[in-house]
Design a protein around this motif. Structure first.
Motif, PDB file in Angstrom:
ATOM      1  N   LYS A  28       7.094 -26.875   6.812  1.00  0.00           N
ATOM      2  CA  LYS A  28       6.047 -26.257   7.713  1.00  0.00           C
ATOM      3  C   LYS A  28       4.560 -26.036   6.710  1.00  0.00           C
ATOM      4  CE  LYS A  28       8.975 -26.548  10.912  1.00  0.00           C
ATOM      5  NZ  LYS A  28       8.531 -27.654  11.904  1.00  0.00           N
ATOM      6  N   ALA A  29       4.669 -26.358   5.638  1.00  0.00           N
ATOM      7  CA  ALA A  29       3.543 -26.138   4.940  1.00  0.00           C
ATOM      8  C   ALA A  29       2.507 -27.475   5.414  1.00  0.00           C
ATOM      9  CB  ALA A  29       3.517 -26.068   3.334  1.00  0.00           C
ATOM     10  N   ASN A  30       3.134 -28.331   6.073  1.00  0.00           N
ATOM     11  CA  ASN A  30       2.262 -29.610   6.411  1.00  0.00           C
ATOM     12  C   ASN A  30       1.504 -29.429   7.599  1.00  0.00           C
ATOM     13  OD1 ASN A  30       1.795 -32.014   7.638  1.00  0.00           O
ATOM     14  ND2 ASN A  30       3.705 -33.077   7.261  1.00  0.00           N
ATOM     15  N   PRO A  31       2.259 -28.894   8.815  1.00  0.00           N
ATOM     16  CA  PRO A  31       1.299 -28.507  10.011  1.00  0.00           C
ATOM     17  C   PRO A  31       0.352 -27.354   9.788  1.00  0.00           C
ATOM     18  CG  PRO A  31       3.451 -28.012  10.453  1.00  0.00           C
ATOM     19  CD  PRO A  31       3.480 -28.987   9.177  1.00  0.00           C
ATOM     20  N   GLN A  32       0.862 -26.424   8.934  1.00  0.00           N
ATOM     21  CA  GLN A  32       0.148 -25.174   8.475  1.00  0.00           C
ATOM     22  C   GLN A  32      -1.226 -25.453   7.846  1.00  0.00           C
ATOM     23  OE1 GLN A  32       1.361 -22.201   9.651  1.00  0.00           O
ATOM     24  NE2 GLN A  32      -0.839 -21.327   9.127  1.00  0.00           N
ATOM     25  N   ILE A  33      -1.315 -26.307   7.086  1.00  0.00           N
ATOM     26  CA  ILE A  33      -2.465 -26.478   6.160  1.00  0.00           C
ATOM     27  C   ILE A  33      -3.546 -27.048   7.212  1.00  0.00           C
ATOM     28  CG2 ILE A  33      -2.159 -29.171   5.269  1.00  0.00           C
ATOM     29  CD1 ILE A  33      -3.973 -26.158   3.370  1.00  0.00           C
ATOM     30  N   HIS A  34      -2.883 -28.079   8.150  1.00  0.00           N
ATOM     31  CA  HIS A  34      -4.135 -28.322   9.278  1.00  0.00           C
ATOM     32  C   HIS A  34      -4.518 -27.320  10.312  1.00  0.00           C
ATOM     33  CE1 HIS A  34      -3.362 -32.422   7.654  1.00  0.00           C
ATOM     34  NE2 HIS A  34      -2.287 -32.434   7.690  1.00  0.00           N
ATOM     35  N   PHE A  35      -3.625 -26.473  10.463  1.00  0.00           N
ATOM     36  CA  PHE A  35      -3.846 -25.154  11.266  1.00  0.00           C
ATOM     37  C   PHE A  35      -5.088 -24.491  10.482  1.00  0.00           C
ATOM     38  CE2 PHE A  35      -3.478 -20.753  12.847  1.00  0.00           C
ATOM     39  CZ  PHE A  35      -3.394 -21.103  14.111  1.00  0.00           C
ATOM     40  N   ASP A  36      -4.776 -24.258   9.176  1.00  0.00           N
ATOM     41  CA  ASP A  36      -5.700 -23.341   8.492  1.00  0.00           C
ATOM     42  C   ASP A  36      -7.101 -23.997   7.919  1.00  0.00           C
ATOM     43  OD1 ASP A  36      -3.765 -21.350   8.544  1.00  0.00           O
ATOM     44  OD2 ASP A  36      -2.858 -21.985   6.681  1.00  0.00           O
ATOM     45  N   THR A  37      -7.076 -25.259   7.841  1.00  0.00           N
ATOM     46  CA  THR A  37      -8.394 -26.084   7.293  1.00  0.00           C
ATOM     47  C   THR A  37      -8.869 -27.054   8.300  1.00  0.00           C
ATOM     48  OG1 THR A  37      -6.887 -27.731   6.060  1.00  0.00           O
ATOM     49  CG2 THR A  37      -7.355 -25.540   5.230  1.00  0.00           C
ATOM     50  N   THR A  38      -8.063 -28.118   8.651  1.00  0.00           N
ATOM     51  CA  THR A  38      -8.563 -29.234   9.327  1.00  0.00           C
ATOM     52  C   THR A  38      -9.221 -28.861  10.712  1.00  0.00           C
ATOM     53  OG1 THR A  38      -6.734 -30.385   8.329  1.00  0.00           O
ATOM     54  CG2 THR A  38      -8.078 -31.844   9.914  1.00  0.00           C
ATOM     55  N   GLY A  39      -8.209 -28.131  11.569  1.00  0.00           N
ATOM     56  CA  GLY A  39      -8.653 -27.610  12.636  1.00  0.00           C
ATOM     57  C   GLY A  39      -9.902 -26.821  12.746  1.00  0.00           C
ATOM     58  N   PRO A  40      -9.740 -25.779  11.867  1.00  0.00           N
ATOM     59  CA  PRO A  40     -11.047 -25.012  11.828  1.00  0.00           C
ATOM     60  C   PRO A  40     -12.394 -25.476  11.298  1.00  0.00           C
ATOM     61  CG  PRO A  40      -9.168 -23.821  10.711  1.00  0.00           C
ATOM     62  CD  PRO A  40      -8.811 -25.187  11.087  1.00  0.00           C
ATOM     63  N   GLU A  41     -12.142 -26.466  10.612  1.00  0.00           N
ATOM     64  CA  GLU A  41     -13.383 -27.431  10.080  1.00  0.00           C
ATOM     65  C   GLU A  41     -13.749 -28.035  11.212  1.00  0.00           C
ATOM     66  OE1 GLU A  41     -12.306 -30.151   6.803  1.00  0.00           O
ATOM     67  OE2 GLU A  41     -11.452 -28.316   5.691  1.00  0.00           O
ATOM     68  N   ILE A  42     -13.125 -28.780  12.133  1.00  0.00           N
ATOM     69  CA  ILE A  42     -13.677 -29.509  13.304  1.00  0.00           C
ATOM     70  C   ILE A  42     -14.280 -28.539  14.292  1.00  0.00           C
ATOM     71  CG2 ILE A  42     -12.947 -30.740  15.428  1.00  0.00           C
ATOM     72  CD1 ILE A  42     -10.530 -31.888  13.769  1.00  0.00           C
ATOM     73  N   TRP A  43     -13.550 -27.224  14.519  1.00  0.00           N
ATOM     74  CA  TRP A  43     -14.240 -26.366  14.967  1.00  0.00           C
ATOM     75  C   TRP A  43     -15.737 -25.805  14.775  1.00  0.00           C
ATOM     76  CZ3 TRP A  43     -13.508 -24.925  20.143  1.00  0.00           C
ATOM     77  CH2 TRP A  43     -13.922 -23.501  20.567  1.00  0.00           C
ATOM     78  N   ARG A  44     -15.584 -25.735  13.385  1.00  0.00           N
ATOM     79  CA  ARG A  44     -16.845 -25.030  12.840  1.00  0.00           C
ATOM     80  C   ARG A  44     -17.929 -26.090  12.867  1.00  0.00           C
ATOM     81  NH1 ARG A  44     -16.071 -25.334   6.822  1.00  0.00           N
ATOM     82  NH2 ARG A  44     -16.410 -27.306   7.137  1.00  0.00           N
ATOM     83  N   ASP A  45     -17.515 -27.457  12.451  1.00  0.00           N
ATOM     84  CA  ASP A  45     -18.494 -28.255  12.254  1.00  0.00           C
ATOM     85  C   ASP A  45     -19.219 -28.778  13.627  1.00  0.00           C
ATOM     86  OD1 ASP A  45     -18.486 -27.758   9.622  1.00  0.00           O
ATOM     87  OD2 ASP A  45     -17.071 -29.709   9.213  1.00  0.00           O
ATOM     88  N   THR A  46     -18.533 -28.736  14.677  1.00  0.00           N
ATOM     89  CA  THR A  46     -18.907 -29.185  16.064  1.00  0.00           C
ATOM     90  C   THR A  46     -19.517 -27.835  16.681  1.00  0.00           C
ATOM     91  OG1 THR A  46     -16.787 -28.583  17.133  1.00  0.00           O
ATOM     92  CG2 THR A  46     -17.125 -30.950  16.572  1.00  0.00           C
ATOM     93  N   GLU A  47     -19.623 -26.722  16.083  1.00  0.00           N
ATOM     94  CA  GLU A  47     -19.841 -25.437  16.650  1.00  0.00           C
ATOM     95  C   GLU A  47     -19.128 -25.300  18.024  1.00  0.00           C
ATOM     96  OE1 GLU A  47     -24.218 -25.820  17.151  1.00  0.00           O
ATOM     97  OE2 GLU A  47     -24.409 -24.894  14.849  1.00  0.00           O
ATOM     98  N   GLY A  48     -17.963 -25.513  17.975  1.00  0.00           N
ATOM     99  CA  GLY A  48     -16.890 -25.164  19.072  1.00  0.00           C
ATOM    100  C   GLY A  48     -17.197 -26.350  20.317  1.00  0.00           C
ATOM    101  N   GLN A  49     -17.875 -27.093  20.107  1.00  0.00           N
ATOM    102  CA  GLN A  49     -18.335 -28.166  21.303  1.00  0.00           C
ATOM    103  C   GLN A  49     -17.563 -29.495  21.018  1.00  0.00           C
ATOM    104  OE1 GLN A  49     -20.524 -27.296  23.817  1.00  0.00           O
ATOM    105  NE2 GLN A  49     -20.155 -25.379  22.446  1.00  0.00           N
ATOM    106  N   VAL A  50     -16.289 -29.617  21.354  1.00  0.00           N
ATOM    107  CA  VAL A  50     -15.277 -30.675  21.157  1.00  0.00           C
ATOM    108  C   VAL A  50     -14.549 -30.409  22.508  1.00  0.00           C
ATOM    109  CG1 VAL A  50     -13.755 -29.274  19.659  1.00  0.00           C
ATOM    110  CG2 VAL A  50     -13.625 -31.675  19.866  1.00  0.00           C
TER     111      VAL A  50
END
Length: 332
Positions: free
Chosen positions: A168-190
């Motif tokens: 579960k550390a596999n999907p968790q790291i994407h929940f903690d980092t990859t997803g938030p990076e996309i949300w942050r860098d698109t300013e929520g516009q995705v």
């Protein structure tokens, strides 16, 4: 007098993982005349050049926190290559021994990279317990791992088997980092996120995070086409491959980390379509990516061409570098 901003001096490659850039593929959009924005998340900017660096660090650090992993243990993992490379680099930096069971017929760059970091590489069919049942499991990667766990790992006390398929550390790291990076860098516009599915960690973690922010975001999963799966196997030669479909598979053959509930659409892509679009990305926008990235890009373009998606923003996750494929026919 203004000061020039400087970056800190880091002390571990784990500190270099993540925060990969987003790049709008403007030349590709213009050449293919698509009316949606296609924005690539370039995961080859990770230190070992793939998204699997995130997973490798996450699994090792979680095992350390749990007290399961000490310097007396050997880390063991099964992989199609990129997780093995990430683990090899991080294990070297942290002083761990590593043994990697690798799927058959991966590119030679992957095995060489693992060995360069001091990791031991064992092809699946060189494991006697797996070779003995290779025909029975019909090349099933998940079944091969289950055999290895039961027949080998459970009989040893000095190894830590990370198992990215159900860790579960596999999907968790994407929940903690990859997803938030996309949300942050698109300013929520995705509007739409496209990602290829292997272990399921990327799509499950990213999809879960983004849908918590905006339930209208559409998550598109990419899997190999039927013809590509058939072409992998020579009926006279048993082969264990981590390249597989999941949409029409029984649950026991699908990695536990594939969370189907967050996936809105599945697109099948044939190998040649994936390879062609990896070449297109290199020639049009100067990004050198591998087959999985090419497959995700093909799917993103298909989605972008739909009239209902005109003006929408599509983020496509490109998981690795094309440098791992130079010994193959990908760029010939």
């Amino acid at each position: 007098m203004s000061q020039v901003a400087t970056k800190p001096i880091y002390t571990s490659i784990t500190q270099l993982i993540g925060n990969t850039p987003l790049l709008r593929l403007v030349n590709l959009e213009e050449k293919l005349d698509v009316k949606a924005e296609i924005i690539a998340k370039l995961e080859y900017f990770n230190p070992s050049n793939s998204i699997k660096d995130r997973v490798a660090a996450s699994m090792i650090e979680q095992a350390e926190k749990n007290g399961e992993l000490t310097k007396e243990h050997t880390i063991v993992e099964t992989t199609s290559g990129n997780t093995g490379v990430g683990l090899a680099a991080i294990a070297a930096a942290k002083g761990y021994k590593l043994k990697v069971l690798i799927q058959d017929n991966v590119s030679e760059e992957r095995t060489k990279a693992i060995k360069a970091h001091g990791g031991e590489v064992i092809p699946f069919l060189e494991v006697p317990e797996i070779a003995a049942v290779a025909e029975e499991i019909d090349g099933d990667f998940v079944a091969a791992i289950n055999v290895y766990k039961k027949e080998v790992i459970e009989k040893q006390d000095d190894v830590v088997f990370l198992n990215q398929l159900d860790n579960k550390a596999n999907p968790q790291i994407h929940f903690d980092t990859t997803g938030p990076e996309i949300w942050r860098d698109t300013e929520g516009q995705v509007d739409i996120v496209v990602a290829s599915v292997g272990t399921g960690g990327t799509i499950s973690g990213v999809g879960a995070f983004l849908k918590e922010q905006n339930s209208n975001i559409k998550i598109v999963a990419v899997e190999p086409g039927l013809n590509s799966i058939a072409s992998i196997q020579d009926p006279d030669i048993p082969e264990i491959t981590g390249v597989y479909r999941f949409s029409d598979m029984e649950d026991e053959k699908v990695p536990d980390n594939v969370n189907r509930s967050i996936i809105d659409e599945i697109i099948s892509v044939e190998t040649e379509q994936a390879n062609e679009h990896a070449r297109i990305a290199a020639k049009l926008d100067g990004i050198l990516v591998g087959t999985s990235s090419g497959g995700a890009l093909f799917a993103a373009i298909e989605v972008a061409k739909r009239p209902e998606n005109k003006g929408k923003r599509i983020v496509v996750i490109l998981p690795d570098t094309g440098l791992r494929y130079l010994s193959t026919d990908l760029f010939k």
